[in-house]
Write a protein that holds these residues in place. Structure first.
Motif: not given
Length: 151
Positions: A104-117
């Motif tokens: 692994v050389k790089s990473e991307i993480v994107v949050p998952l929101f449901v009703n603002g949470e």
């Protein structure tokens, strides 16, 4: 395949009423992993606010020992706290990185929101240095918006 071409395929998966939510998540992981050559590990982590931990959900790629991650630890744990996207062009240069594999050389993480949470996140590892662009972020935000409709 371009992100624009993938969007209807993501929607087709999330709209499929004949498979479970877990199967939909796995199918999305499979679609992204097979369609984007620098997406080498694609998975979801889901928040357990009562224990302040993230728990591994469906994923595609090499097995991982990181099935439970404390909030604040590693890239995923930081996103659980910050509620913002986190792009790591070079994991070797990141202080609070939990090494999954030497490939692994790089990473991307994107949050998952449901009703603002923030209920979790999509996490993608790459064997390529610095492959992620703003287009990846916008596409993964779209993916998570489609997934949020399942909750």
């Amino acid at each position: 395949m371009t992100f624009e071409n993938l969007k209807p395929k993501v929607t087709e998966i999330t709209s499929n009423s004949t498979i479970s939510r877990e199967e939909k998540l796995l199918k999305i992981c499979e679609l992204l992993s097979s369609s984007i050559d620098y997406y080498n590990w694609v998975g979801f982590y889901f928040a357990h606010p009562e224990t302040q931990t993230l728990h591994l959900g469906p994923y595609v790629g090499a097995e991982t020992d990181h099935t439970v991650i404390p909030f604040g630890k590693g890239i995923c744990g930081q996103v659980a706290v910050s509620n913002t996207n986190f792009v790591v062009p070079d994991v070797a240069a990141q202080d609070n990185y939990i090494a999954c594999s030497f490939t692994v050389k790089s990473e991307i993480v994107v949050p998952l929101f449901v009703n603002g949470e923030n209920i979790g996140q999509i996490d993608i590892d790459s064997h390529v240095l610095d492959p992620f662009t703003e287009a990846d972020e916008r596409f993964l935000e779209f993916v998570n918006e489609e997934i949020a409709k399942l909750y």
